[in-house]
Design a protein around this motif. Structure first.
Motif, PDB file in Angstrom:
ATOM      1  N   GLN A  17      42.838   4.421 101.833  1.00 47.94           N
ATOM      2  CA  GLN A  17      42.913   2.973 101.603  1.00 47.94           C
ATOM      3  C   GLN A  17      42.599   2.171 102.865  1.00 47.94           C
ATOM      4  OE1 GLN A  17      46.724   3.062  99.746  1.00 47.94           O
ATOM      5  NE2 GLN A  17      47.880   2.576 101.564  1.00 47.94           N
ATOM      6  N   ARG A  19      39.855   1.307 104.027  1.00 47.85           N
ATOM      7  CA  ARG A  19      38.719   0.396 103.933  1.00 47.85           C
ATOM      8  C   ARG A  19      38.984  -0.827 103.061  1.00 47.85           C
ATOM      9  NH1 ARG A  19      34.530   4.222 101.640  1.00 47.85           N
ATOM     10  NH2 ARG A  19      36.491   4.889 100.742  1.00 47.85           N
ATOM     11  N   ALA A  20      40.241  -1.035 102.669  1.00 46.97           N
ATOM     12  CA  ALA A  20      40.559  -2.206 101.832  1.00 46.97           C
ATOM     13  C   ALA A  20      40.136  -3.486 102.558  1.00 46.97           C
ATOM     14  CB  ALA A  20      42.049  -2.229 101.526  1.00 46.97           C
ATOM     15  N   ASN A  22      41.170  -6.500 101.953  1.00 47.14           N
ATOM     16  CA  ASN A  22      42.305  -7.394 102.130  1.00 47.14           C
ATOM     17  C   ASN A  22      43.320  -6.724 103.069  1.00 47.14           C
ATOM     18  OD1 ASN A  22      44.813  -8.701 101.758  1.00 47.14           O
ATOM     19  ND2 ASN A  22      44.161  -9.455  99.752  1.00 47.14           N
ATOM     20  N   ARG A  24      46.109  -7.722 104.311  1.00 45.11           N
ATOM     21  CA  ARG A  24      47.515  -7.852 103.933  1.00 45.11           C
ATOM     22  C   ARG A  24      47.865  -6.837 102.839  1.00 45.11           C
ATOM     23  NH1 ARG A  24      52.726  -8.398 105.098  1.00 45.11           N
ATOM     24  NH2 ARG A  24      53.899  -9.402 103.423  1.00 45.11           N
ATOM     25  N   LEU A  25      46.978  -6.677 101.863  1.00 43.92           N
ATOM     26  CA  LEU A  25      47.226  -5.680 100.819  1.00 43.92           C
ATOM     27  C   LEU A  25      47.329  -4.293 101.441  1.00 43.92           C
ATOM     28  CD1 LEU A  25      47.476  -4.913  97.794  1.00 43.92           C
ATOM     29  CD2 LEU A  25      44.998  -4.568  97.797  1.00 43.92           C
ATOM     30  N   ARG A  26      46.432  -4.008 102.399  1.00 41.95           N
ATOM     31  CA  ARG A  26      46.466  -2.697 103.046  1.00 41.95           C
ATOM     32  C   ARG A  26      47.784  -2.504 103.794  1.00 41.95           C
ATOM     33  NH1 ARG A  26      42.125  -3.021 106.388  1.00 41.95           N
ATOM     34  NH2 ARG A  26      43.451  -3.317 108.192  1.00 41.95           N
ATOM     35  N   GLU A  27      48.224  -3.540 104.493  1.00 38.78           N
ATOM     36  CA  GLU A  27      49.495  -3.446 105.230  1.00 38.78           C
ATOM     37  C   GLU A  27      50.656  -3.129 104.280  1.00 38.78           C
ATOM     38  OE1 GLU A  27      50.568  -7.205 106.940  1.00 38.78           O
ATOM     39  OE2 GLU A  27      52.211  -6.363 108.142  1.00 38.78           O
ATOM     40  N   ILE A  28      50.678  -3.830 103.149  1.00 36.91           N
ATOM     41  CA  ILE A  28      51.755  -3.611 102.178  1.00 36.91           C
ATOM     42  C   ILE A  28      51.677  -2.203 101.582  1.00 36.91           C
ATOM     43  CG2 ILE A  28      52.566  -4.303  99.883  1.00 36.91           C
ATOM     44  CD1 ILE A  28      51.918  -7.197 100.656  1.00 36.91           C
ATOM     45  N   MET A  29      50.472  -1.796 101.186  1.00 40.22           N
ATOM     46  CA  MET A  29      50.336  -0.490 100.544  1.00 40.22           C
ATOM     47  C   MET A  29      50.565   0.651 101.532  1.00 40.22           C
ATOM     48  SD  MET A  29      50.058  -1.091  97.386  1.00 40.22           S
ATOM     49  CE  MET A  29      49.762   0.619  96.900  1.00 40.22           C
TER      50      MET A  29
ATOM     51  N   PHE B  39      61.040  -1.007 103.368  1.00 45.86           N
ATOM     52  CA  PHE B  39      59.675  -1.442 103.047  1.00 45.86           C
ATOM     53  C   PHE B  39      59.589  -2.969 102.985  1.00 45.86           C
ATOM     54  CE2 PHE B  39      57.530  -3.021  99.152  1.00 45.86           C
ATOM     55  CZ  PHE B  39      56.237  -3.076  99.649  1.00 45.86           C
ATOM     56  N   VAL B  43      57.361  -5.185 105.896  1.00 50.09           N
ATOM     57  CA  VAL B  43      56.167  -6.001 105.625  1.00 50.09           C
ATOM     58  C   VAL B  43      56.536  -7.471 105.445  1.00 50.09           C
ATOM     59  CG1 VAL B  43      54.975  -4.049 104.575  1.00 50.09           C
ATOM     60  CG2 VAL B  43      56.184  -5.679 103.095  1.00 50.09           C
ATOM     61  N   LEU B  45      58.042  -8.944 102.980  1.00 49.86           N
ATOM     62  CA  LEU B  45      57.537  -9.249 101.642  1.00 49.86           C
ATOM     63  C   LEU B  45      57.873 -10.683 101.240  1.00 49.86           C
ATOM     64  CD1 LEU B  45      56.111  -7.416  99.446  1.00 49.86           C
ATOM     65  CD2 LEU B  45      58.342  -7.332  98.310  1.00 49.86           C
ATOM     66  N   GLU B  49      54.488 -12.115  96.681  1.00 48.43           N
ATOM     67  CA  GLU B  49      54.104 -10.698  96.672  1.00 48.43           C
ATOM     68  C   GLU B  49      55.075  -9.883  95.823  1.00 48.43           C
ATOM     69  OE1 GLU B  49      51.978 -10.904 101.075  1.00 48.43           O
ATOM     70  OE2 GLU B  49      54.072 -10.285 100.883  1.00 48.43           O
ATOM     71  N   ARG B 205      40.707  -2.809  94.661  1.00 53.64           N
ATOM     72  CA  ARG B 205      41.102  -3.717  95.740  1.00 53.64           C
ATOM     73  C   ARG B 205      41.365  -2.966  97.039  1.00 53.64           C
ATOM     74  NH1 ARG B 205      45.299  -8.122  94.889  1.00 53.64           N
ATOM     75  NH2 ARG B 205      44.281  -8.726  96.821  1.00 53.64           N
ATOM     76  N   LEU B 206      41.662  -1.658  96.922  1.00 54.79           N
ATOM     77  CA  LEU B 206      41.890  -0.848  98.121  1.00 54.79           C
ATOM     78  C   LEU B 206      40.593  -0.226  98.641  1.00 54.79           C
ATOM     79  CD1 LEU B 206      45.228   0.956  97.165  1.00 54.79           C
ATOM     80  CD2 LEU B 206      44.899  -0.762  98.966  1.00 54.79           C
ATOM     81  N   GLY B 207      39.466  -0.537  97.998  1.00 58.57           N
ATOM     82  CA  GLY B 207      38.197   0.041  98.430  1.00 58.57           C
ATOM     83  C   GLY B 207      38.064   1.514  98.085  1.00 58.57           C
ATOM     84  N   ARG B 208      38.812   1.951  97.046  1.00 58.49           N
ATOM     85  CA  ARG B 208      38.772   3.365  96.647  1.00 58.49           C
ATOM     86  C   ARG B 208      38.057   3.531  95.316  1.00 58.49           C
ATOM     87  NH1 ARG B 208      44.763   5.724  96.823  1.00 58.49           N
ATOM     88  NH2 ARG B 208      43.608   7.360  95.724  1.00 58.49           N
TER      89      ARG B 208
END
Lengths: 290, 290
Positions: A17, A19-20, A22, A24-29, B39, B43, B45, B49, B205-208
């Motif tokens: 992940q 290469r996301a 976003n 912020r989304l990457r940080e959360i995930m 978690f 982050v 949150l 989110e 969204r994660l580029g996967r």
């Protein structure tokens, strides 16, 4: 070639992940994956326990509909809702604390004037509520929009009762020029959160009860100030120390004073006992709102 | 009186569940709550989110039905399924590694004899699969029950195709007295996991990508041995390094050898090219199964 074991899997997921777009989304995930994996390793989760978790989430999803939200309930009983509320509403000392929003708010509730009876037919002992809305420097806030909602004397909100023609125990009013507000309503009582689903079963297996202490909900907004979502609790009330959703703050507990039949604060003569409740709200300035 | 902030909430939840009768459930929930809270704090949150997370779980629950399991898919793409599989099937060196079970297994698949064609009409290039089932000391395992299942040349399992009268690309056979097994099937191809729901949106969204490399599923059980659930992958296959569900192990990648038209391993003359695949499985003794 990928060689994955219970430890290297974490790095493999984070790499996937990376290469996301976003960030912020990457940080959360990234954080979510690390903690999820740490959890599974720490307890040495078995395949049967994993399957029980999948089954729990599936049942929670299937019981959730337009009128019931089992995932919010889960977040509430695990303390996540309270954590998120608290960390997003840190305020200077002296401001009224926020607490959980809950699932029973309704937009565009009926408008009332100060002094009106917002119970509107809901059953319960009469309660006269009054106080002020001010800023942190003591300035009165005029025209603050005050939403109030509460249960009746059986612990039900109007939205939980079918066949009601009008909202009950719920309304919107505005603070006066000097910041004062007052309305008549009824005494709220403790009630159990919905516990006939997976979250209720979990509470039972954890040796926990589903009860919330009696409370009145408030949402107050005014231009230039941080919107306040909070409850008022009752001094000495049952479940104050074991609220199923961890919503109690000692600063939000107030005296609900019982009076024998006689003259009420609004001048009318009551032929039954009644209560009074006074609370002064202090709003934070807008800057800390994210 | 309870005074809760983003840090003290964790202790309050742990205290609430301290009376759970089931000590294993308490251990799991304690760890889950600590990691969930860590978690959310890590982050920082936000409320928006948090609401997006509730919405994601709700949509995953609503798309899940008897034929689709979005929560297992979520566990798969987050690497949790692989972690749980790996930590529950640690084995001595030399044993065949386990990998994820996947959602396409069917109980009581058709019985075949060694040498039979389990494709049973599924489209694809012919592939002759053979090998042995042995224990860690080299002993042949007779009568091991071998379940095989796989996709066709469009990447679909039989259960994903409506209107089939019989199972295709799926069957059960038994190892011979000397541990050998062999069957005819077709060449499996890469396929995408279901990606028209919330998990697919998350991957995007994660580029996967949602693809899995070509593989054959095996489940092998024999009395006295740990049941083996695994795949065989194809040397040089696409997506070996980016399996959407992290199932690849280098020890499970084997040569799928292409042959021009001519005599097949079973003696018949093929008028089209065909493949052979040889793999020797080694089962662990039963002791480590939990």
């Amino acid at each position: 070639m990928i060689d994955i074991d219970p430890w290297t899997i974490t790095g493999a997921v984070l790499k996937a992940q990376a290469r996301a777009d976003n960030s912020r989304l990457r940080e959360i995930m990234d954080s979510l994956v690390r903690h999820l994996h740490d959890f599974a390793r720490e307890v040495e989760l078995t395949e049967a326990e994993w399957a029980a978790g999948i089954d729990f989430l599936t049942r929670a999803g299937h019981i959730t509909n337009e009128r019931r939200q089992e995932f919010i309930l889960l977040s509430d009983v695990l303390g996540l809702s309270t954590l998120v509320t608290a960390q997003n509403h840190a305020k200077p000392a002296g401001c009224t604390e926020a607490t959980v929003f809950g699932p029973f708010f309704v937009k565009d509730a009926p408008r009332y004037r100060n002094g009106d009876d917002i119970a509107n037919g809901a059953q319960g002992e009469p309660c006269f509520v009054s106080g002020t809305v001010r800023g942190i420097h003591g300035e009165p806030i005029a025209d603050a929009c005050i939403d109030v909602w509460q249960s009746d004397d059986e612990g039900f909100y109007d939205v939980q009762r079918s066949g009601l023609a009008e909202a009950q125990g719920r309304g919107q009013l505005s603070s006066l020029e000097d910041g004062r507000y007052d309305f008549r309503s009824i005494v709220a009582v403790p009630y159990a959160i919905p516990h006939d689903g997976p979250v209720g079963q979990l509470l039972q297996r954890l040796g926990r009860h589903p009860w919330r202490p009696a409370h009145l909900h408030f949402m107050i907004h005014a231009p230039g100030y941080e919107t306040l979502v909070t409850h008022l609790f009752r001094t000495g009330g049952t479940y104050l120390d074991s609220d199923a959703v961890f919503g109690v703050r000692s600063s939000l507990v107030a005296d609900w004073v019982r009076h024998e039949a006689g003259t009420a604060p609004d001048g009318r003569v009551m032929d039954e006992p009644f209560y009074t409740l006074h609370y002064d709200f202090v709003l934070n300035t807008f800057a800390t709102q994210t």
